[in-house]
Design a protein around this motif. Structure first.
Motif: not given
Length: 126
Positions: A32-36, A81-84, A88-92, A109-115
């Motif tokens: 996740a850290a790498e993707a975000l 890579g686009g908007t936040i 986030a969708v691509a990172a999932k 699945r992977v659920d992401i909440r941008i905090g």
């Protein structure tokens, strides 16, 4: 396989191999850290059961350029890579693939909440 070779192969497979929740969590946080684009210690990860598969829930900030940079160069957003939301969708998908690839875990699945948002330094995203 026959005879001794078959018996040796069966003996090598005897027993159990398990990956601890802590190890899976470390892999998930790193992916996740790498993707975000944030440090792993800023990512929170929780696992749950989803009909026999693992569901991963993440809370993390995402790296963004300083707003003054975006005002001067709106194309900077597309370069990340686009908007936040898009990122986030691509990172999932990236995180699900990476964690499965590294751990062999069966994930649903992977659920992401941008905090939060972490500003990148000097106009370059980490």
């Amino acid at each position: 396989m026959s005879g001794a070779a078959g018996a040796a192969h069966a003996a090598a497979l005897a027993g159990h191999t398990r990956i601890s929740t802590q190890a899976l969590t470390s892999v998930a946080k790193a992916a996740a850290a790498e993707a975000l684009g944030v440090p792993p210690h800023e990512v929170r990860a929780e696992w749950s059961d989803d009909d026999g598969l693992l569901a991963l829930s993440l809370v993390a900030p995402i790296t963004v350029p300083p707003l003054t940079t975006v005002v001067r160069d709106a194309g900077r957003v597309a370069g990340l890579g686009g908007t936040i939301w898009d990122r986030a969708v691509a990172a999932k998908a990236d995180i699900l693939h990476r964690v499965t690839e590294l751990s062999g875990a069966r994930m649903s699945r992977v659920d992401i909440r941008i905090g939060g948002a972490s500003m990148s330094e000097g106009g370059r995203v980490r």
